[in-house]
Design an enzyme around this catalytic site. Sequence first.
Site, PDB file in Angstrom:
ATOM      1  CE1 TYR A 179      -3.881   3.632  -8.728  1.00 35.22           C
ATOM      2  CE2 TYR A 179      -2.262   4.503  -7.207  1.00 35.22           C
ATOM      3  CZ  TYR A 179      -2.721   3.484  -8.017  1.00 35.22           C
ATOM      4  OH  TYR A 179      -2.002   2.310  -8.124  1.00 35.22           O
ATOM      5  CG  ASN A 199      -3.195  -4.560  -5.985  1.00 34.57           C
ATOM      6  OD1 ASN A 199      -2.371  -3.650  -5.933  1.00 34.57           O
ATOM      7  ND2 ASN A 199      -4.301  -4.473  -6.696  1.00 34.57           N
ATOM      8  CG  HIS A 259      -0.647   0.702 -11.888  1.00 33.67           C
ATOM      9  ND1 HIS A 259      -2.004   0.940 -11.822  1.00 33.67           N
ATOM     10  CD2 HIS A 259      -0.214   1.295 -13.038  1.00 33.67           C
ATOM     11  CE1 HIS A 259      -2.367   1.674 -12.883  1.00 33.67           C
ATOM     12  NE2 HIS A 259      -1.287   1.901 -13.627  1.00 33.67           N
ATOM     13  CD  GLU A 268      -1.903   4.536 -15.797  1.00 36.95           C
ATOM     14  OE1 GLU A 268      -1.222   3.510 -16.063  1.00 36.95           O
ATOM     15  OE2 GLU A 268      -3.059   4.476 -15.341  1.00 36.95           O
ATOM     16  CE  LYS A 294      -0.544  -0.891  -7.134  1.00 38.14           C
ATOM     17  NZ  LYS A 294      -1.984  -1.117  -6.838  1.00 38.14           N
TER      18      LYS A 294
END
Length: 143
Positions: free
Chosen positions: A51, A114, A117, A128, A11
Amino acid sequence: MTIERTFSIIKPDAVGRNLVGDIYHRFENAGLQIIAAKMLHLSREQAEGFYAEHQGKPFYDPLIKFMTSGPIMVQVLEGEDAIRRHREVIGATDPAKAQAGTIRADYASSVQQNAVHGSDSTTSAEREIAYFFTTEEICPRTR
Ligand code: DAT
Ligand code: MG
């Protein structure tokens, strides 16, 4: 055990902190092969589509804003039990609850930012991977 493929994102927070090589090293040490990879800066539409399952949740808007805030690395990882193994290396969503030595325990600053993913099931892994990669972009060692 079966050979699986899973989808992974480094990320914007982790890319911004120059952690790509460290995180790739952790994947490889866990027996996960990188069989596709590229850097992207997501548009709002791309992030929202990815998402979609979280639309309407209180953290959705901040999540989209964060995921479009800078470049990310997307990759397909292949290996034995890859989906579970990848989630293990990543650690729990909330870094405060993530096991010591996991990527999120070491690098995530909050549940929202965080670091990484990872797909949570075979169904989401397939969706995905196809969301970001064409078949031609995936390069398994065994082809
Ligand atoms: P994971 O990324 O571990 O699969 P998830 O699918 O439940 O977690 O949520 C997707 C992302 O949304 C997560 O990585 C960070 C954000 N998120 C989830 N729960 C959150 C919360 N309670 N507060 C803020 N951000 C949250
Ligand atoms: Mg998830």
